[in-house]
Design an enzyme around this catalytic site. Structure first.
Site, PDB file in Angstrom:
ATOM      1  N   HIS A 201     -95.820 -44.828  27.533  1.00 18.48           N
ATOM      2  CA  HIS A 201     -94.956 -44.822  26.608  1.00 18.48           C
ATOM      3  C   HIS A 201     -93.954 -46.022  26.808  1.00 18.48           C
ATOM      4  O   HIS A 201     -93.327 -46.713  25.990  1.00 18.48           O
ATOM      5  CB  HIS A 201     -94.160 -43.529  26.576  1.00 18.48           C
ATOM      6  CG  HIS A 201     -94.837 -42.590  25.794  1.00 18.48           C
ATOM      7  ND1 HIS A 201     -94.707 -42.687  24.353  1.00 18.48           N
ATOM      8  CD2 HIS A 201     -94.992 -41.285  25.985  1.00 18.48           C
ATOM      9  CE1 HIS A 201     -95.315 -41.529  23.955  1.00 18.48           C
ATOM     10  NE2 HIS A 201     -95.427 -40.620  24.955  1.00 18.48           N
TER      11      HIS A 201
ATOM     12  N   GLN B  18     -88.761 -41.902  23.586  1.00 21.52           N
ATOM     13  CA  GLN B  18     -88.941 -40.817  22.711  1.00 21.52           C
ATOM     14  C   GLN B  18     -87.674 -40.290  22.256  1.00 21.52           C
ATOM     15  O   GLN B  18     -87.797 -39.264  21.121  1.00 21.52           O
ATOM     16  CB  GLN B  18     -89.917 -39.711  23.135  1.00 21.52           C
ATOM     17  CG  GLN B  18     -91.253 -40.120  23.486  1.00 21.52           C
ATOM     18  CD  GLN B  18     -92.277 -39.098  24.128  1.00 21.52           C
ATOM     19  OE1 GLN B  18     -92.194 -38.864  25.427  1.00 21.52           O
ATOM     20  NE2 GLN B  18     -92.949 -38.280  23.359  1.00 21.52           N
TER      21      GLN B  18
ATOM     22  N   HIS C 289     -99.458 -41.034  31.060  1.00 16.68           N
ATOM     23  CA  HIS C 289     -99.014 -41.093  29.621  1.00 16.68           C
ATOM     24  C   HIS C 289     -97.612 -41.266  29.495  1.00 16.68           C
ATOM     25  O   HIS C 289     -97.408 -42.201  28.720  1.00 16.68           O
ATOM     26  CB  HIS C 289     -99.271 -39.306  29.124  1.00 16.68           C
ATOM     27  CG  HIS C 289     -99.036 -39.094  27.756  1.00 16.68           C
ATOM     28  ND1 HIS C 289     -99.715 -38.833  26.798  1.00 16.68           N
ATOM     29  CD2 HIS C 289     -97.859 -39.253  27.176  1.00 16.68           C
ATOM     30  CE1 HIS C 289     -99.177 -38.660  25.540  1.00 16.68           C
ATOM     31  NE2 HIS C 289     -97.866 -38.750  25.873  1.00 16.68           N
ATOM     32  N   GLU C 290     -96.681 -40.841  30.464  1.00 19.78           N
ATOM     33  CA  GLU C 290     -95.609 -41.320  30.057  1.00 19.78           C
ATOM     34  C   GLU C 290     -95.231 -42.484  30.475  1.00 19.78           C
ATOM     35  O   GLU C 290     -94.304 -43.377  29.797  1.00 19.78           O
ATOM     36  CB  GLU C 290     -94.459 -40.204  30.862  1.00 19.78           C
ATOM     37  CG  GLU C 290     -94.790 -38.670  30.709  1.00 19.78           C
ATOM     38  CD  GLU C 290     -94.476 -38.473  29.141  1.00 19.78           C
ATOM     39  OE1 GLU C 290     -93.730 -39.215  28.375  1.00 19.78           O
ATOM     40  OE2 GLU C 290     -95.119 -37.511  28.970  1.00 19.78           O
TER      41      GLU C 290
ATOM     42  N   GLY D 237     -93.769 -33.649  29.587  1.00 21.27           N
ATOM     43  CA  GLY D 237     -93.463 -35.086  29.971  1.00 21.27           C
ATOM     44  C   GLY D 237     -92.646 -35.573  28.789  1.00 21.27           C
ATOM     45  O   GLY D 237     -92.848 -35.279  27.698  1.00 21.27           O
TER      46      GLY D 237
ATOM     47  N   CYS E 212     -98.953 -35.048  22.776  1.00 21.77           N
ATOM     48  CA  CYS E 212     -97.746 -35.838  22.743  1.00 21.77           C
ATOM     49  C   CYS E 212     -96.634 -35.385  21.974  1.00 21.77           C
ATOM     50  O   CYS E 212     -97.026 -34.874  20.711  1.00 21.77           O
ATOM     51  CB  CYS E 212     -98.015 -37.389  22.388  1.00 21.77           C
ATOM     52  SG  CYS E 212     -96.282 -38.419  22.607  1.00 21.77           S
ATOM     53  N   LEU E 213     -95.529 -35.255  22.397  1.00 21.04           N
ATOM     54  CA  LEU E 213     -94.405 -34.453  21.646  1.00 21.04           C
ATOM     55  C   LEU E 213     -93.873 -35.357  20.538  1.00 21.04           C
ATOM     56  O   LEU E 213     -93.492 -34.659  19.527  1.00 21.04           O
ATOM     57  CB  LEU E 213     -92.907 -34.294  22.592  1.00 21.04           C
ATOM     58  CG  LEU E 213     -93.416 -33.094  23.627  1.00 21.04           C
ATOM     59  CD1 LEU E 213     -92.196 -33.532  24.695  1.00 21.04           C
ATOM     60  CD2 LEU E 213     -93.529 -31.875  23.080  1.00 21.04           C
TER      61      LEU E 213
HETATM   62 NI    NI Z   1     -96.199 -38.619  24.851  1.00 24.07          NI
END
Ligand code: NI
Length: 161
Positions: A141, A51, A137-138, A46, A95-96
């Site tokens: 963000h 991000q 999660h997304e 995701g 998380c990326l």
């Molecule tokens: Ni994330």
């Protein structure tokens, strides 16, 4: 399409609230295409626009609950909102923007999301298990909320092995 840089923890943009998408134009389509390529290149499931440094309410979620002979599918969600949630799951989440970090986070096990597609048309998507976790999660963000704030505890690097 192009791979964009993913901003990392410590960047204050990650704590900001993203603004709604109001124009469903080429600029948005390029952003979404780049986000897809960036996500596929990252090995994650995701990605939120913030991000890649764009404070707009757009996310890409990989639907991983697919039959074995089918490829995971990428869902584009513009201005997404969770309209129903049920159940509970507690498990590891990463998380990326936090490479190598992982926390134990409790999320609903089932969510229904209302969003717009890249043409501005409303639709609903349902997520179960990992996909439900990813939707939550997304969408967090987009409100500047990070998984580390939701985590009961973060795992130490030695716990990850
Ligand atoms: Ni994330």
């Amino acid at each position: 399409m192009a791979i964009r840089d993913i901003i990392k923890s410590g960047d204050s943009a990650l704590l900001k609230r993203s603004r709604p998408v109001t124009e469903f134009n080429d600029r948005l389509h390029i952003l979404l295409d780049d986000m897809k390529e960036t996500l596929l290149n990252s090995g994650g499931i995701g990605l939120a626009a913030v991000q890649v440094g764009v404070l707009r309410r757009a996310v890409i979620v990989m639907e991983t609950n697919v039959p074995e002979d089918e490829e995971a599918k990428l869902i584009e969600l513009i201005n997404p909102e969770i309209i129903f949630e049920a159940g509970e799951q507690t498990g590891p989440e990463g998380c990326l923007s936090f490479p190598g970090e992982c926390g134990i986070v409790t999320r609903p096990n089932h969510v229904r999301v209302r969003a717009q597609d890249r043409g501005g048309n409303f639709f609903e998507a349902v997520g179960e298990a990992l996909t439900a976790r990813c939707f939550c999660h997304e969408i967090d963000h987009l409100d500047g909320i990070l998984f580390s704030e939701r985590a009961e505890h973060m795992l130490a690097p030695e716990d990850l092995k």
